[in-house]
Structures are given as structure tokens and as C-alpha cells.
Design a protein around this motif. Sequence first.
Motif, short mmCIF file in Angstrom:
data_model
loop_
_atom_site.label_atom_id
_atom_site.label_comp_id
_atom_site.label_asym_id
_atom_site.label_seq_id
_atom_site.Cartn_x
_atom_site.Cartn_y
_atom_site.Cartn_z
N TYR A 60 -2.19 7.38 1.10
CA TYR A 60 -1.84 6.34 2.07
C TYR A 60 -1.54 7.01 3.41
CZ TYR A 60 1.15 3.05 4.59
OH TYR A 60 1.71 2.24 5.56
N PRO A 61 -2.01 6.46 4.53
CA PRO A 61 -2.80 5.24 4.71
C PRO A 61 -4.28 5.51 4.92
CG PRO A 61 -1.89 5.88 6.81
CD PRO A 61 -1.46 6.95 5.83
N PHE A 116 0.83 -1.20 0.00
CA PHE A 116 0.00 0.00 0.00
C PHE A 116 0.87 1.26 0.00
CE2 PHE A 116 -2.70 -3.28 2.00
CZ PHE A 116 -3.78 -3.24 1.13
N GLU A 117 1.91 1.26 0.79
CA GLU A 117 2.75 2.45 0.91
C GLU A 117 3.49 2.76 -0.39
OE1 GLU A 117 6.24 4.32 3.81
OE2 GLU A 117 5.61 2.23 4.05
#
Length: 526
Positions: free
Chosen positions: A174-175, A154-155
Motif C-alpha cells: 500500500y498504496p 486499503f491501508e
Amino acid sequence: MAGSEGSDSPEAQNKRMPSRRYLLAGGTLAAALASAGIYELVDALIGTPERPTPPTPSTPPARPALPPEQYVFPRPRVIMDDGTGVASSKGTMAVAIPPYHAHVITAKLNVPANAKSLQAAQRRLEEVLRRLEQQFPPAPSGVTVTVSWGLPYFEHYVPRLGKGSSYFDAGTAYPAYLPVDLTTSKERGKTVYALQESRTFPSDEPPPGFGPIRLEQNDMAVLLRGDSLTTLMAATNALFGTGDDQAGDLFKVTSIRRGFTGGGHTGGQTLASKLAIEHDLPGAKLIPRQSPIFLGFTTTLRDAESSTPVSNFETFPGWTDQWPNGYFKQGTIMPLSHLFQDLVAWYSTTFPKFEDRIHAMFRPGISFPPNTVTADPPEQNEADVLHDIAKFHAYGHNGSMQPVNRLQRELTSNYGHRYPVNTAITNRGDFATMDNPFHYTSDPAGDHYSKQPAAGLHFLLFTPTTEIFNRVRLAMDGELPGGKRASFSPRSRAAGLNSVVHTTHRQNFLIPPRSHRSFPLAEFLA
């Protein structure tokens, strides 16, 4: 003699020659993907599992509808057990029988970090997964594939959403698009997400001669479960092979973790006992014949597992922000770790008597008939655990975690179901292994890889938030939710079974719902 199992020196143990099959695990990735190593013995040892009579050729086999949760078995097997670990018409305890084989493959991505590449990868992976679902029924007879994603994915690959939707505003970074742990956020006065980085715990202090625990940073992990090794290997090849209709070139595999569970519920010797003896693990002959795991007790009581969808993000009001229409609704968190288990200490030197192991596993002061494998003692609350610490200067492994892993009051879910006090919150999916620590690793030095088989556990859990796992794990170390803690070391004999297990690796993953399992959120990149 039982005591002779642990009398060999490490030097003598290392002189034993592992089988040729096990040597394959230390070779190239291609060899490791193609070979199950010592786990090829599982199907030979277990035989053909009993199955219902197949339909006639004129009647197509009924394929159960796949649930929206990736990690759920549509038709789990359950037996009634009278305490011996064997299915019995006189049994009083419902026990879930997991698939015999379980494999986890972790990976980094081999995809450029741009919208076009990720969306193409998303389509390709989903095509492979759908073909697998058309080819094979779900486990146990076929294969259940669960795709999960770590924070690094995700990062690094979804730093900001370029498109808006009913789930997110355009530009969400993100996040902020991840599920929020509302309960913990309220307690701490700041936003806490359901998926958090893995951490260490007090009992993670490594024994002499071992390095510190490795907190991993994989982009993703795939869990495959089923009764047939051939089927699991075919699914592995579809996902990680490099042909045009496969998905392997999307990933750089970092580890292959293979293992097994069960095998004795029909009255025969279990896989844990058979394989440990077959490969001459220290302490192998001390494992009870009917034990589904190395440590001698059944771990899959239905009462100790949550009913779907308790483990989901959205099930209970106020737990996360995924109700009523979250993108990750019907998903969950999967903590994954590897642990070594010292069988000689468990059965001989530290807990030599059966009653010692009962007290360490469940609760001090209780008793069960000799040779009990499946036990269901009364649930414990925090006051019970504190009472045992004061009276016995000890606590049991299972009992210490129940004040956190069970509902402490009746709750009604967002779906309108009422769950009584002591309903389990999490589901276990762990499996025994003789990997040391993995069947294959891309970093043998960093993972302290060895060809010598070792008793271990690939532990994994399905839980609504990382913080629930963290609190359960702290309770295992004697730190209870009310703020009180045991005065003795969490590595001591008094702290349940902590003195005979040693965690080497840990990482937390997010399991999206089936509808968003392939490269989640990539469709919102621009």
C-alpha cells in the motif's frame, strides 16, 4: 407571509414535535435499518411511477445487461424540459430523472485482517450482491447497489499483496497498487494517487455555533438507488442484516444517510417542496413547486453530466495508469459529503429576489423568465469568470466550476470516442435530505446528531481522480486553475451560494468495477 418562514427563534423551532417516524432514526441500529423514518412518506406522496406496459406472462421480462461500471444506470430516464421542470413535447433541454430514493450506508469492517477471513468475506458479500441482482432489476424500477471503499480499508486490510498477478507484482505494498493520477503526478514531480484523503477548503469555515467539518475514516460505503422504498429496504436488509444469507456481520455500520430527489416532472409538486412543508422546515413555503431540490433549480441537465465512461479512471490517455488493463479499470472516485442548506437565507434574507438567485447559482448579469426551474446558460471559461469578478465583484456557483469540470479542448478517449470542448467530466449523484445530519449515526455526539429535521444535501460525485474534485471545489471558492483567485471571502454573498451552504462531513471513496467490488484485492493476500 413568505418572510414569516424564517422569523421563528431556534428555541421555538426546537419545541416543534418531530413525527414518531423521525424519532425512530435516533434509536438503535436495528430500528434505524428497519425504518426509513420520514422518507416513508415519499412513496405515498409520489404515487406509482409511470412504467412501460409489462410483458405477457409467457414472455420473460428482458433484464438489461449490467455495465462493468457499478455506478451507471443501464436505462436512465430522460425528459425534455422547457424550463419549467416538467416534461414537455416543446422542451429543448434534456434532463436526467434520477431514482426517487437514494440511501448511503457507511461502515467499518468487522472482519479479522488476515487473508483467509478477508477472502471468505469477499465471497460472501459477492454472493449477496449477485442474489440481489437476480432478484431485482437495476434502478430506477429496481435497485442499483454501488459498493465503494475508503483509504482506511486499503491501508489497514491490504498493507501488502502476497501474490503476483497480471496487475501487480508479488509484495506490492500500500498504496502502490492504487490507481495513479498521472496528470497531477507530472505537475508535482511525485506520485499522486487517484484516491486521496479528503481535505478542507476555504469556504469550509463553520458558521457560528457549528463545529469544524468532520473528515471521516470509514472503511466502505454502499450507495443504493431506486424508485421503490420497499426494494431499497430489502436490499439494505440483505447487505446489513445478520441472517445466514446476509452480510451484516461483516460490518459495523457508522451511518445511514437517506434522502430523495425529483418527483415533479409529470407536473405535480416535487418531493423537496412537499416534504419540506410536511415537516415545517424554515423557508419551506418559498421552495418553487417544481424544484427537484431545496434550492430551486434543476441540477441534472444531461449536458452537465459526463457520458459514461468519461468519469472512469481509464477513459482518457494520460489521466491515470489504468489503461489498458488496470485492476480498477471501469472504476471511479466518489467524494461524499453532507451539507446543510439555509433556505431562509437563500430565498429571503441574503438572496430575496429571483434574479439574485439566478446570479448566485449561474452567473452575474444574466436573466431568465420568472419561475424558471431548469436553465442552461452558455458555458463559461476561466476568462469569463475573471471578467465577472472584475465587473460584478461576484461569480456564479455553476459558472465558477465549469473551467475545471468541463473539457477545455477536444479529446479522443482510449476507446476511440471524440469528446468536444465543454464536455462534462464528472457525474453527480447527490440527493436532498432532512437528516440532521444522518438518519442514524453510531456516534451521535461526534456527528452532532439531532432529531430535528433540517434541509440538507448528501452530495456525491463520480470523478476520475480526487484531484479533479479538489480543483472543482477550489474553483467554487474562487480559486481558479490559472492561479488567480477572487479577492472577496469565499463565504460572502458574492461567492455564488457558498454563504447559504455549510459542509459538515466529507470522505473520498474508490468505486471498483463490478468485477472487483467485493473486498477488492483480497484475492491477492497470502
